[in-house]
Design a protein around this motif. Structure first.
Motif, PDB file in Angstrom:
ATOM      1  N   TRP A  27      23.041   7.750 115.257  1.00  0.00           N
ATOM      2  CA  TRP A  27      24.329   8.388 115.022  1.00  0.00           C
ATOM      3  C   TRP A  27      24.373   9.010 113.629  1.00  0.00           C
ATOM      4  O   TRP A  27      23.664   8.594 112.727  1.00  0.00           O
ATOM      5  N   GLY A  28      25.195  10.020 113.489  1.00  0.00           N
ATOM      6  CA  GLY A  28      25.407  10.672 112.204  1.00  0.00           C
ATOM      7  C   GLY A  28      26.731  11.402 112.221  1.00  0.00           C
ATOM      8  O   GLY A  28      27.126  11.964 113.242  1.00  0.00           O
ATOM      9  N   LEU A  29      27.434  11.360 111.113  1.00  0.00           N
ATOM     10  CA  LEU A  29      28.754  11.947 111.012  1.00  0.00           C
ATOM     11  C   LEU A  29      28.861  12.716 109.705  1.00  0.00           C
ATOM     12  O   LEU A  29      28.611  12.172 108.634  1.00  0.00           O
ATOM     13  N   SER A  30      29.227  13.986 109.787  1.00  0.00           N
ATOM     14  CA  SER A  30      29.335  14.850 108.615  1.00  0.00           C
ATOM     15  C   SER A  30      30.808  15.149 108.351  1.00  0.00           C
ATOM     16  O   SER A  30      31.542  15.518 109.265  1.00  0.00           O
ATOM     17  N   CYS A  48      24.249   1.744 107.123  1.00  0.00           N
ATOM     18  CA  CYS A  48      24.220   3.200 107.225  1.00  0.00           C
ATOM     19  C   CYS A  48      23.718   3.789 105.917  1.00  0.00           C
ATOM     20  O   CYS A  48      23.519   3.072 104.928  1.00  0.00           O
ATOM     21  N   THR A  77      27.754  12.897 104.335  1.00  0.00           N
ATOM     22  CA  THR A  77      27.304  12.488 105.656  1.00  0.00           C
ATOM     23  C   THR A  77      27.005  11.001 105.644  1.00  0.00           C
ATOM     24  O   THR A  77      26.436  10.479 104.688  1.00  0.00           O
ATOM     25  N   ARG A  79      25.170   8.114 108.267  1.00  0.00           N
ATOM     26  CA  ARG A  79      24.324   8.075 109.462  1.00  0.00           C
ATOM     27  C   ARG A  79      23.510   6.796 109.483  1.00  0.00           C
ATOM     28  O   ARG A  79      23.379   6.125 108.472  1.00  0.00           O
ATOM     29  N   THR A  84      18.649  11.196 110.620  1.00  0.00           N
ATOM     30  CA  THR A  84      19.336  11.367 111.901  1.00  0.00           C
ATOM     31  C   THR A  84      20.294  12.555 111.822  1.00  0.00           C
ATOM     32  O   THR A  84      21.058  12.668 110.856  1.00  0.00           O
ATOM     33  N   ALA A  86      23.548  14.870 112.325  1.00  0.00           N
ATOM     34  CA  ALA A  86      24.954  14.472 112.276  1.00  0.00           C
ATOM     35  C   ALA A  86      25.833  15.496 112.983  1.00  0.00           C
ATOM     36  O   ALA A  86      25.537  16.689 112.979  1.00  0.00           O
TER      37      ALA A  86
END
Length: 146
Positions: A27-30, A48, A77, A79, A84, A86
Motif C-alpha cells: 500500500w501507498g498513500l500520497s 510504514c 507519502t 507506504r 511501493t 502510492a
C-alpha cells in the motif's frame, strides 16, 4: 502569560480532519501540499515509511507508537515499503465511510501485512503568522521512548 501560552496565542484553528486507516501490504498513500495545514500520522500498529516532497529517498521509518507531524503541510507519502507505488489520498477518500462523525474510515491495500494509523490535519487560519511553525523542521518524529 507564560511563554507557551504566548506562543500558542497566535494559533487560530480553523478546522480539523481525521481518518482511521487500515492498510494492508502492498500500500501507498500520497498527500498533496496543504499551505494551511499541519498534518500528522500516528502508527497504532504495524509500520510504514514516510517521505516528503517528490524525493525518491526512502524517508523515515515509522512503527507502532510513532507519531510523525508534517509541520509545513508539504507533499508527502506514507507506504508499507520505500518503493511501493502510492495512490492519491483524494482518490481514496471518495471510498471512505464515516462510521464516526467527522472521522473518515479508510481500508485499502493488497491484503498482506496490516498497518493501522490515525491520520489528520489541523487547518490553521494563517499558519505563516505563527512564528513557532517557521522554526520547526519539516517533519517531527516522536517515538514512544521519547
Amino acid at each position: 502569560m507564560d511563554a507557551l501560552s504566548e506562543v500558542l496565542s497566535h494559533v487560530r484553528l480553523k478546522d480539523t480532519r481525521w481518518s482511521w486507516s487500515i492498510a494492508t501490504a502492498p500500500w501507498g498513500l500520497s498527500l498533496s501540499e496543504s499551505k494551511h495545514g499541519v498534518r500528522f500520522h500516528y502508527v497504532v500498529r504495524g509500520s510504514c515509511w514516510l517521505s516528503t516532497g517528490k524525493s525518491a529517498q526512502p524517508g523515515i521509518a515509522l512503527s507502532g507508537g510513532d507519531l510523525a507531524v508534517i509541520t509545513h503541510g508539504q507533499t508527502h507519502t506514507v507506504r508499507d515499503q520505500p518503493r511501493t507505488p502510492a495512490i492519491r489520498f483524494d482518490e481514496l477518500a471518495v471510498q471512505s465511510t464515516m462510521v464516526t462523525p467527522g472521522v473518515s474510515h479508510l481500508t485499502f491495500g493488497g491484503g498482506g501485512a496490516e498497518s493501522t494509523m490515525v491520520c489528520g490535519m489541523f487547518v490553521l487560519d494563517s499558519p505563516f503568522e505563527v512564528p513557532i511553525l517557521a522554526t520547526l523542521p519539516p517533519v517531527l518524529r516522536i517515538t514512544p521512548e521519547a
